[in-house]
Structure formats: C-alpha cells, structure tokens
Design a protein around this motif. Structure first.
Motif, PDB file in Angstrom:
ATOM      1  N   THR A 177       0.953  -1.007  -0.108  1.00  0.00           N
ATOM      2  CA  THR A 177      -0.232  -0.147   0.352  1.00  0.00           C
ATOM      3  C   THR A 177       0.469   1.228  -0.455  1.00  0.00           C
ATOM      4  N   ALA A 178       0.596   2.555  -0.783  1.00  0.00           N
ATOM      5  CA  ALA A 178       1.469   3.462  -0.220  1.00  0.00           C
ATOM      6  C   ALA A 178       0.903   3.971   0.799  1.00  0.00           C
ATOM      7  N   PHE A 179       0.219   3.516   1.767  1.00  0.00           N
ATOM      8  CA  PHE A 179       1.065   4.183   3.135  1.00  0.00           C
ATOM      9  C   PHE A 179       1.897   3.299   3.738  1.00  0.00           C
ATOM     10  N   LYS A 180       2.825   2.028   3.645  1.00  0.00           N
ATOM     11  CA  LYS A 180       3.560   1.733   3.416  1.00  0.00           C
ATOM     12  C   LYS A 180       4.704   1.987   3.321  1.00  0.00           C
ATOM     13  N   ARG A 181       4.478   2.211   1.588  1.00  0.00           N
ATOM     14  CA  ARG A 181       5.772   3.008   1.047  1.00  0.00           C
ATOM     15  C   ARG A 181       5.971   4.483   1.684  1.00  0.00           C
ATOM     16  N   THR A 182       4.970   5.005   1.788  1.00  0.00           N
ATOM     17  CA  THR A 182       5.912   6.405   2.634  1.00  0.00           C
ATOM     18  C   THR A 182       5.949   6.338   4.463  1.00  0.00           C
ATOM     19  N   THR A 183       5.418   5.273   4.977  1.00  0.00           N
ATOM     20  CA  THR A 183       6.259   4.914   5.791  1.00  0.00           C
ATOM     21  C   THR A 183       7.458   4.371   6.149  1.00  0.00           C
ATOM     22  N   ALA A 184       7.992   3.211   5.033  1.00  0.00           N
ATOM     23  CA  ALA A 184       9.436   2.907   4.885  1.00  0.00           C
ATOM     24  C   ALA A 184      10.519   3.763   5.360  1.00  0.00           C
ATOM     25  N   HIS A 185       9.714   4.609   3.406  1.00  0.00           N
ATOM     26  CA  HIS A 185      10.743   6.124   3.231  1.00  0.00           C
ATOM     27  C   HIS A 185      11.083   7.132   4.278  1.00  0.00           C
ATOM     28  N   LEU A 186       9.968   6.900   5.416  1.00  0.00           N
ATOM     29  CA  LEU A 186      10.357   8.072   6.882  1.00  0.00           C
ATOM     30  C   LEU A 186      10.937   7.342   7.362  1.00  0.00           C
ATOM     31  N   PHE A 187      11.332   5.818   7.586  1.00  0.00           N
ATOM     32  CA  PHE A 187      12.547   5.358   8.459  1.00  0.00           C
ATOM     33  C   PHE A 187      13.442   5.128   8.051  1.00  0.00           C
ATOM     34  N   TYR A 188      13.822   5.057   6.966  1.00  0.00           N
ATOM     35  CA  TYR A 188      14.920   5.243   6.400  1.00  0.00           C
ATOM     36  C   TYR A 188      15.924   6.657   6.421  1.00  0.00           C
ATOM     37  N   ARG A 189      14.520   8.096   6.047  1.00  0.00           N
ATOM     38  CA  ARG A 189      15.790   9.008   6.520  1.00  0.00           C
ATOM     39  C   ARG A 189      15.561   9.623   7.548  1.00  0.00           C
ATOM     40  N   VAL A 190      14.520   8.810   9.143  1.00  0.00           N
ATOM     41  CA  VAL A 190      14.719   9.384  10.297  1.00  0.00           C
ATOM     42  C   VAL A 190      16.605   8.919  10.387  1.00  0.00           C
ATOM     43  N   ILE A 191      16.479   6.926  10.106  1.00  0.00           N
ATOM     44  CA  ILE A 191      17.366   6.216  10.664  1.00  0.00           C
ATOM     45  C   ILE A 191      19.438   7.026  10.120  1.00  0.00           C
ATOM     46  N   ASN A 192      18.446   7.061   8.979  1.00  0.00           N
ATOM     47  CA  ASN A 192      20.270   7.310   7.883  1.00  0.00           C
ATOM     48  C   ASN A 192      20.183   9.112   8.731  1.00  0.00           C
ATOM     49  N   ALA A 193      19.861   9.727   9.786  1.00  0.00           N
ATOM     50  CA  ALA A 193      20.266  11.033   9.870  1.00  0.00           C
ATOM     51  C   ALA A 193      20.697  10.645  11.091  1.00  0.00           C
ATOM     52  N   LEU A 194      20.579   9.607  11.387  1.00  0.00           N
ATOM     53  CA  LEU A 194      21.028   8.707  13.052  1.00  0.00           C
ATOM     54  C   LEU A 194      22.132   7.785  13.326  1.00  0.00           C
ATOM     55  N   VAL A 195      22.769   7.711  11.925  1.00  0.00           N
ATOM     56  CA  VAL A 195      23.619   6.690  11.951  1.00  0.00           C
ATOM     57  C   VAL A 195      24.551   6.648  11.636  1.00  0.00           C
ATOM     58  N   LEU A 224       6.524  -3.499  12.407  1.00  0.00           N
ATOM     59  CA  LEU A 224       7.320  -3.041  11.848  1.00  0.00           C
ATOM     60  C   LEU A 224       7.733  -1.725  12.232  1.00  0.00           C
ATOM     61  N   TRP A 225       6.931  -1.090  13.170  1.00  0.00           N
ATOM     62  CA  TRP A 225       7.057  -0.694  14.532  1.00  0.00           C
ATOM     63  C   TRP A 225       8.278  -0.487  15.426  1.00  0.00           C
ATOM     64  N   ASN A 226       8.472  -2.226  15.459  1.00  0.00           N
ATOM     65  CA  ASN A 226       9.579  -2.609  16.519  1.00  0.00           C
ATOM     66  C   ASN A 226      10.557  -2.500  16.222  1.00  0.00           C
ATOM     67  N   LEU A 227      10.327  -2.630  14.342  1.00  0.00           N
ATOM     68  CA  LEU A 227      11.952  -2.992  14.280  1.00  0.00           C
ATOM     69  C   LEU A 227      12.368  -2.093  14.009  1.00  0.00           C
ATOM     70  N   SER A 228      11.239  -0.661  13.389  1.00  0.00           N
ATOM     71  CA  SER A 228      11.990   0.882  13.646  1.00  0.00           C
ATOM     72  C   SER A 228      13.001   0.848  14.809  1.00  0.00           C
ATOM     73  N   ILE A 229      12.172   0.167  15.826  1.00  0.00           N
ATOM     74  CA  ILE A 229      13.222   0.940  16.732  1.00  0.00           C
ATOM     75  C   ILE A 229      14.071   0.489  16.896  1.00  0.00           C
ATOM     76  N   GLU A 230      14.588  -1.487  16.796  1.00  0.00           N
ATOM     77  CA  GLU A 230      15.131  -1.404  17.262  1.00  0.00           C
ATOM     78  C   GLU A 230      16.118  -1.291  16.003  1.00  0.00           C
ATOM     79  N   GLY A 231      15.928  -0.354  15.274  1.00  0.00           N
ATOM     80  CA  GLY A 231      17.179  -0.623  13.890  1.00  0.00           C
ATOM     81  C   GLY A 231      17.447   0.609  14.064  1.00  0.00           C
ATOM     82  N   ILE A 232      17.294   1.191  14.935  1.00  0.00           N
ATOM     83  CA  ILE A 232      17.311   2.726  15.723  1.00  0.00           C
ATOM     84  C   ILE A 232      18.317   2.788  16.749  1.00  0.00           C
ATOM     85  N   THR A 233      17.576   2.309  17.932  1.00  0.00           N
ATOM     86  CA  THR A 233      18.765   2.044  18.937  1.00  0.00           C
ATOM     87  C   THR A 233      19.584   1.365  18.926  1.00  0.00           C
TER      88      THR A 233
END
Ligand code: UDP
Ligand code: MG
Length: 327
Positions: free
Chosen positions: A137-155, A220-229
């Motif tokens: 879905t478009a929602f999944k694509r957008t959230t995935a895109h956002l996730f990479y923006r956030v994590i790549n700003a941090l790592v 997926l939310w938990n995976l994102s938190i995992e990735g960031i932390t």
C-alpha cells in the motif's frame, strides 16, 4: 570457528532460507531454486532455518532431504524471528558464497546467477535493491521511506533504502557478520556495518506467491525502534537537547514573569498556565525516561548473554554443531 568448519565439505554456494509457516510456497520455491542452482554448474546446498513453524514446513523439508541431502534443515525450538532464524542458517552454512533468500518467492531465485557473477568479480556483498514494490500500500511505502530518512539521519554508516535481506555474501563477509552476536539484530544495519566491497543489483519485487506476511505494522514499528536503538544513541542525545531547550524556555519565561510583576504588580493570574507547564514537563520527563528505558532494556537483554537460538532438530549433510552462543 575453525574446528567447526573441519566437519564440513565446502560447497560453492549456500542458500540460506528462513521459513516460518511456509508450507504453501515451499514446493514451488524448491523447484525454482534448484533449477537455478543446477544451471549455475556450481556445487550447492540449501539450508532452511525453520523458525518454529506450526505447519508442515519442517515435514516438507525432511522429505526433500531424504531425496536430496543437499537440502538441509535447522529447526529452531520455537519462533525466534526472522533475523535470528537467518543467523542460525548462516551459522550452519558452509558455502564459499552464501545467499540469503525469503521462502515466499518475493526474492526471485532467478537473480542468483547475476549475484554469483558479481561475486566472481570480487565483490563481498551483492544486495538486491527493489525498484517497484507490487502489492504494497501507499501507506507502507510512505512509512518505509520515512523510516530510512530518520535512521540515516542518525547512523554513521548509511543503510540503503529498498534493500532487504536478499543478498549474496562472500565467506569472509559471512564470517565477519557472524562475529556480531548481539541479540538485538538489526540485520540491514549489520550488513552495512561490516563493510567490505559491496554492490547492488536491481529487481522488481513481486507480491508473495502464497501464504501470509508475518509483518504487521506493530512489528514494523518495533523493527524501526530496533534499527534506531541498535545503531544510534541519537535519541538519548535528543532527550538531553530537549531538556536543555525546555530549561532555556522556562528561564526566559521566568525573566518575563519577573519583569511583568515588577512593572505591572502581581494580579495572581496563571493557574491555567501553571497546569499546562506542569503537565507538559511531566510528559517530557516520561518521554525521556522512556527513551532511556529502551536502551536500558536492551543493555539488560544483552548482558544476560543467553544463546541466540536453540536448535530442536537438524538435518545436515555434515555434523550439526551448536553455534548459537559462539563468540
Ligand atoms: N520469517 C521467519 N520468522 C518469522 C517471520 C518470518 O523466519 O518470525 C521468514 C518467512 O518465512 C519468510 C521471510 O522470513 O521466508 C520473510 O517473511 P515475510 O514474507 O512474512 O516478510 P515480508 O516479505 O512481508 O517482509
Ligand atoms: Mg515476504
């Protein structure tokens, strides 16, 4: 690690397949994977990591193993999650190159020859980047895109977007990866972290051939938190900057109130503003405590030092080893 390898007859290519309740796709997966592997002309093995499936997944693989011992099985004692299942499979692979692939045929086995060709050119890691995501879905694509923006700003080592776990790794890349035994395994991050010569090939990701995805939004939310932390202490720094900012604003507001009282006298207003500030600060404190808690929880989990996984059953050409807690 070396005494472990002595048991193994090395093969050229290992396919590592984490599988959790995949009975519906396994026969087709095996047909396609075997056809592709045979066509390469190299020696191969397929290692399924059965992640505590409740269906016939393990039975199907057992039957296949009897027909062709190059098809191996590691059954984990329960569901440990894809990241750990994959690690168990990698632990027991012996190939000079190892390919991690999903069982649901979303990662087309037909890409394997291209990956192998790039490995032949000296790359240690060939990952597959998806160009289009069908059936999402478009929602999944957008959230995935956002996730990479956030994590790549941090790592510090960028984690590429649209690249999953489907990839080929050279033996030295696999060995390097397996030296990280952290429990909180954010594989995309670990793949990037090890370095070596990495490259990508492009493909169109198709919807699952059959069966159900195991990823809901909560996971997926938990995976994102995992990735960031796992890869950044940015949120902790954010907590301290936030505290600093609020303290500065509070000081300014204090000066303002003092001046106003001196100039205008004190009519004792301010109950609502007081309440708002108390509630706001309470919220900020809980938030920062929560952020600290995410890290403390992970420290707790890592310090227990439990094995990453337990094996209930294994069918391999060579002698199985318990590598779950090797360092
Ligand atoms: N998988 C696993 N353990 C789990 C969840 C999934 O081993 O707890 C496997 C699953 O069998 C599949 C792969 O991981 O081979 C990818 O899972 P899925 O297709 O559900 O994820 P998606 O493709 O939707 O990201
Ligand atoms: Mg899938």
């Amino acid at each position: 690690m070396s005494e472990f390898k002595a048991y193994k007859t090395p093969v050229e290519i290992s396919l590592v397949v984490p599988a959790y309740n995949e009975e519906a796709v396994l026969p087709e997966f095996l047909d396609r994977a075997k056809a592709v592997l045979n066509a390469t002309g190299l020696s191969w093995e397929i290692i399924f990591a059965d992640d505590g499936s409740h269906d016939a997944t393990a039975d199907i693989i057992r039957t296949q193993h009897r027909r062709d011992p190059r098809i191996g099985l590691i059954s984990l004692s329960r569901n440990f999650g894809k990241e750990i299942a994959m690690t168990a499979g990698l632990d027991h692979s012996s190939g000079k190159a190892v390919i991690v692939i999903d069982a649901d045929l979303q990662d087309p086995p037909e890409l394997i020859p291209d990956m192998v060709a790039l490995w032949g050119k000296g790359y240690d890691m060939v990952s597959a980047r998806r160009t289009i995501r069908e059936g999402e879905t478009a929602f999944k694509r957008t959230t995935a895109h956002l996730f990479y923006r956030v994590i790549n700003a941090l790592v510090d080592r960028p984690i590429p977007a649209d690249v999953g776990d489907f990839r080929l790794m050279s033996r030295r890349a696999v060995d390097a990866l397996l030296r990280t035994r952290e429990r909180h395994r954010f594989m995309k991050g670990l793949f990037a972290w090890i370095g070596f010569r990495q490259t990508e090939i492009l493909y169109a990701r198709s919807p699952r051939a059959a069966g159900q995805t195991k990823w809901n939004y909560w996971r997926l939310w938990n995976l994102s938190i995992e990735g960031i932390t796992s890869f950044s202490i940015g949120p902790l720094q954010f907590a301290s900057y936030l505290g600093f900012l609020i303290a500065a604003l509070a000081a300014m507001y204090g000066i303002f109130i003092t001046l106003r009282t001196i100039l205008d006298g004190n009519p004792v207003p301010g109950y609502p503003s007081l309440l708002v500030i108390v509630l706001f600060l309470g919220g900020v404190q809980l938030l920062t405590l929560g952020i600290i808690g995410e890290y403390v929880g992970r420290i707790f989990n890592e310090t227990k030092g439990r094995p990453l996984y337990l094996i209930a059953d294994s069918l391999l050409k060579s002698q199985p080893q318990d590598k779950s807690d090797t360092v």
